[in-house]
Design a protein around this motif. Structure first.
Motif, short mmCIF file in Angstrom:
data_model
loop_
_atom_site.label_atom_id
_atom_site.label_comp_id
_atom_site.label_asym_id
_atom_site.label_seq_id
_atom_site.Cartn_x
_atom_site.Cartn_y
_atom_site.Cartn_z
N PHE A 1 -11.80 3.96 11.35
CA PHE A 1 -12.04 4.40 12.73
C PHE A 1 -12.64 3.26 13.55
O PHE A 1 -12.21 3.01 14.69
N VAL A 2 -13.58 2.53 13.00
CA VAL A 2 -14.20 1.40 13.71
C VAL A 2 -13.17 0.31 13.96
O VAL A 2 -13.11 -0.27 15.06
N LEU B 1 -11.91 -1.11 17.61
CA LEU B 1 -11.94 -2.53 17.96
C LEU B 1 -10.58 -3.01 18.43
O LEU B 1 -10.48 -3.76 19.42
N VAL B 2 -9.53 -2.59 17.74
CA VAL B 2 -8.17 -3.00 18.13
C VAL B 2 -7.83 -2.45 19.51
O VAL B 2 -7.29 -3.16 20.36
N ILE B 3 -8.15 -1.18 19.76
CA ILE B 3 -7.87 -0.57 21.07
C ILE B 3 -8.67 -1.30 22.16
O ILE B 3 -8.17 -1.56 23.25
N GLY B 4 -9.93 -1.66 21.86
CA GLY B 4 -10.75 -2.39 22.83
C GLY B 4 -10.19 -3.76 23.14
O GLY B 4 -10.16 -4.20 24.30
N ILE B 5 -9.73 -4.46 22.10
CA ILE B 5 -9.16 -5.79 22.31
C ILE B 5 -7.86 -5.69 23.11
O ILE B 5 -7.63 -6.50 24.03
#
Length: 70
Positions: free
Chosen positions: A57-58, A62-66
């Motif tokens: 999940f983390v 992080l991937v979605i944020g990047i």
């Protein structure tokens, strides 16, 4: 060469012999709920799966944020 002395195999039963008492094994029972019984069987697997899902999940966040930055 001298003759070897024979080893004593007979248990000593004199007045000053060590008194050994029989070993008593005490067992206690516990009344468990269905959930607690399930947790004892599957608890470690559940914890490992939970940790793996948390890490996944983390990483997804992080991937979605990047990706959202571009």
């Amino acid at each position: 060469m001298a003759k070897q002395k024979k080893k004593r195999t007979k248990k000593y039963q004199g007045v000053d012999a060590k008194v050994s008492t029989p070993h008593v094994l005490r067992v206690s029972a516990e009344e468990r709920s269905r959930f607690k019984e399930w947790w004892l069987v599957y608890g470690q697997i559940t914890r490992l799966v939970g940790i793996a899902l948390g890490i996944l999940f983390v990483v997804v966040l992080l991937v979605i944020g990047i990706i959202g930055m571009f």
